[in-house]
Design an enzyme around this catalytic site. Structure first.
Site, PDB file in Angstrom:
ATOM      1  N   HIS A  93       0.828  -1.207   0.000  1.00  0.00           N
ATOM      2  CA  HIS A  93       0.000   0.000   0.000  1.00  0.00           C
ATOM      3  C   HIS A  93       0.861   1.255   0.000  1.00  0.00           C
ATOM      4  CE1 HIS A  93      -2.911  -2.991   1.475  1.00  0.00           C
ATOM      5  NE2 HIS A  93      -3.831  -2.194   0.965  1.00  0.00           N
ATOM      6  N   ASP A 148      -4.758  -5.911  -7.865  1.00  0.00           N
ATOM      7  CA  ASP A 148      -5.004  -5.252  -6.594  1.00  0.00           C
ATOM      8  C   ASP A 148      -5.277  -3.780  -6.911  1.00  0.00           C
ATOM      9  OD1 ASP A 148      -5.264  -4.835  -3.865  1.00  0.00           O
ATOM     10  OD2 ASP A 148      -3.351  -5.777  -3.352  1.00  0.00           O
TER      11      ASP A 148
END
Length: 567
Positions: A237, A309
């Site tokens: 992330h 993702d």
């Protein structure tokens, strides 16, 4: 809605029953594809977030991000193939079962082709929809319970409840093998550090989520994060993790759960934003790497949907402009593109790449067919609209809650019990340590006092806990990330030094149990209410601990995979 019904009838008429265990041929949805423009096809490949809890809710962030005010207008304008729900401050879509079902119904009404509506309902650490939806143990807790039957039942119930809310795709299960104890982003989201165990549980949950072909009660399962996020030391992330595995090492450690998911018929597989330089030295993350995606398509023989993702994560945005990333992902072999930062620019970039010849329309058709096939398999193209009036009664039923309690009670692991401290029924328990809600919940269950000290207890808090321990006949200290927290270590050491019986409870990663000063260690793999209820039963002897460590624990006092005590 008439258009949706027509599509459903056409698709149903074109599909003959598949052979046992085989998906319908792509020709089953070709007539639907033939009637689509290039822009409509490209839209089907994107899954976007929306802002707001109602389809007709005007939200200023929608105007900023999409140029229109409501979620329904986003769907009508961009015609995406899917929408993802969140419960965070950025994209708050979740309140109550009835509200979620109403949002789903409104979004489907705004879409000419039924949407894949998704969320991350892994259970455990990553759970978007909380109570009254039934809450099950997360993956590592299920791995500790060692029952694939329990894992499949948990996924089956989760799928049925999600479907009652209009959610038809779950970005679960996490198929990563947590081989790195320092992994900051996977950890308890993994079933195990053992590839075989992780593979067995991945397959069980895929079967549970999807149930069987052509069912409206199942959801499309998504095994993630290919080629494997379990050996990373950083979070994709916020950075681009590097996994220094060879192909042979990958085959042995990371591939087995994905092989098992494919054998179980998984509808979709999510890529990881990680570098694997010994497999692809180009410097591209797996999401954009043709050599990595070729392992999935070629070596593992997977012809289902491959989804990225989230494309707003730092791990995929290191080398290229945001609008370029969807094009590169499609060139690598991906089908669905999750959450580009600017949806309109991303769609335009893909359309322009086709018009320029960088991508062929045939390549786009290949991915659209996979997406439409997945939608047909899960009944997304043919199921009736969800009924918000029935949502509340469909979730958190007494039967489902009882199943969750039974499954959770089989997951608590007793790692150490020096001196036979447990079980015991304390008359004056002190529960202290990590997690304000967790300490208060467990203290209430034990009929004792709560004194939360947080992740970094101050000297004053530590002194207060030590003083309170003097009046306790049992001290329970909750920990999370103990090895990296000298403050928590100081709290634990000072409590043990009081001479009172001390029980350590690792409420997240089980690696805390290697800490030597604590004479009694329990691992719950979760700080949720259900896990704390089970640990209270174990402490008092209402039930015996049944869990076995699903990972090997290194450290000053190492414990092997499979270790576990009972009483």
């Amino acid at each position: 809605m008439l258009r949706v019904l027509t599509v459903a009838l056409v698709v149903t008429a074109l599909v003959s029953p598949p052979a046992a265990g085989q998906p319908p041929r792509p020709q089953a949805v070709t007539s639907l594809l033939a009637g689509m423009t290039l822009e409509q096809k490209v839209g089907q490949l994107f899954v976007t977030y929306v802002n707001g809890q109602r389809a007709d809710e005007e939200h200023p962030d929608n105007v900023r991000d999409f140029g229109v005010a409501t979620p329904a207008e986003i769907v009508a304008k961009y015609r995406p193939g899917g929408v993802i729900y969140f419960d965070n401050d950025l994209h708050d879509n979740i309140d109550s079962p009835r509200q979620i079902a109403g949002l789903s119904r409104g979004l489907q009404r705004a879409s000419k082709i039924p949407l894949a509506i998704s969320t991350d309902q892994e259970m455990g650490l990553v759970t978007r929809i909380g109570p009254p939806v039934t809450q099950f143990p997360g993956n590592m807790a299920l791995g500790a319970g060692r029952s694939t039957t329990d894992a499949e039942q948990a996924a089956t119930i989760t799928a049925r409840e999600l479907r009652a809310l209009g959610v038809n795709q779950d970005f679960a299960p996490d198929a990563d093998v947590n081989s790195n104890p320092a992994n900051p982003v996977i950890g308890v989201r993994s079933y195990s550090g053992d590839p075989k165990l992780a593979a067995e549980f991945t397959a069980a949950q895929v079967r549970g989520y999807q149930q069987r072909f052509l069912t409206w009660s199942g959801v499309a399962a998504t095994a993630k994060h290919f080629p494997g996020h379990g050996d990373t030391a950083t979070d994709s992330h916020t950075s681009l993790p590097v996994v220094d595995r060879t192909v042979e090492q990958w085959r042995e450690m990371d591939a087995p759960p994905f092989r098992a998911a494919i054998a179980a018929g998984v509808d979709s597989i999510m890529t990881a934003h990680i570098l694997m330089p010994r497999i692809d030295p180009s410097g591209e993350p797996a999401t954009l790497s043709k050599p990595v995606i070729d392992l999935l398509r070629g070596e593992l023989g997977y012809d289902g949907v491959v989804i990225t993702d989230a494309l707003d994560m730092a791990g995929v945005r290191q080398k290229h402009p945001d609008a370029r990333i969807p094009v590169l992902a499609l060139k690598a072999g991906v089908d669905q593109l999750l959450m580009p930062p600017k949806l309109g620019e991303a769609i335009t970039a893909v359309v322009d790449a086709v018009k320029s010849g960088e991508l062929t329309e045939r390549r786009i058709d290949q991915s659209v067919l996979r997406v439409l096939r997945m939608k047909f398999l899960r009944g997304i193209l043919t199921s009736p609209p969800v009924d918000p009036d029935k949502a509340d009664a469909a979730v958190g039923t007494p039967e489902n809650l009882a199943a969750a309690r039974t499954i959770t009670d089989r997951t608590t692991t007793a790692v150490r019990n020096d001196g036979g401290v447990l079980p015991r029924r304390p008359k004056a328990a002190l529960v202290t340590g990590w997690g304000e809600n967790s300490t208060r919940t467990l203290a209430k269950l034990l009929g004792g006092k709560a004194l939360p000290t947080g992740a970094t207890p101050t000297p004053e808090q530590i002194t207060g806990a030590v003083e309170a321990a003097g009046a306790a006949d049992l001290v329970v200290v909750l920990t999370s990330g103990l090895s990296g927290s000298p403050e928590q270590q100081a709290l634990v050491d000072r409590l043990v030094a009081t001479g009172r019986p001390v029980v350590g409870v690792a409420v997240r990663n089980p690696y805390d149990v290697a800490y030597t000063s604590v004479p009694v260690w329990l691992a719950t793999y979760s700080y949720g209410a259900g896990a704390l209820e089970s640990v209270a039963k174990v402490i008092t002897g209402e039930i015996g601990p049944k869990g076995l460590l699903p990972v090997a624990v290194p450290g000053p006092t190492p414990y092997p995979l499979g270790h576990g005590l009972t009483w």
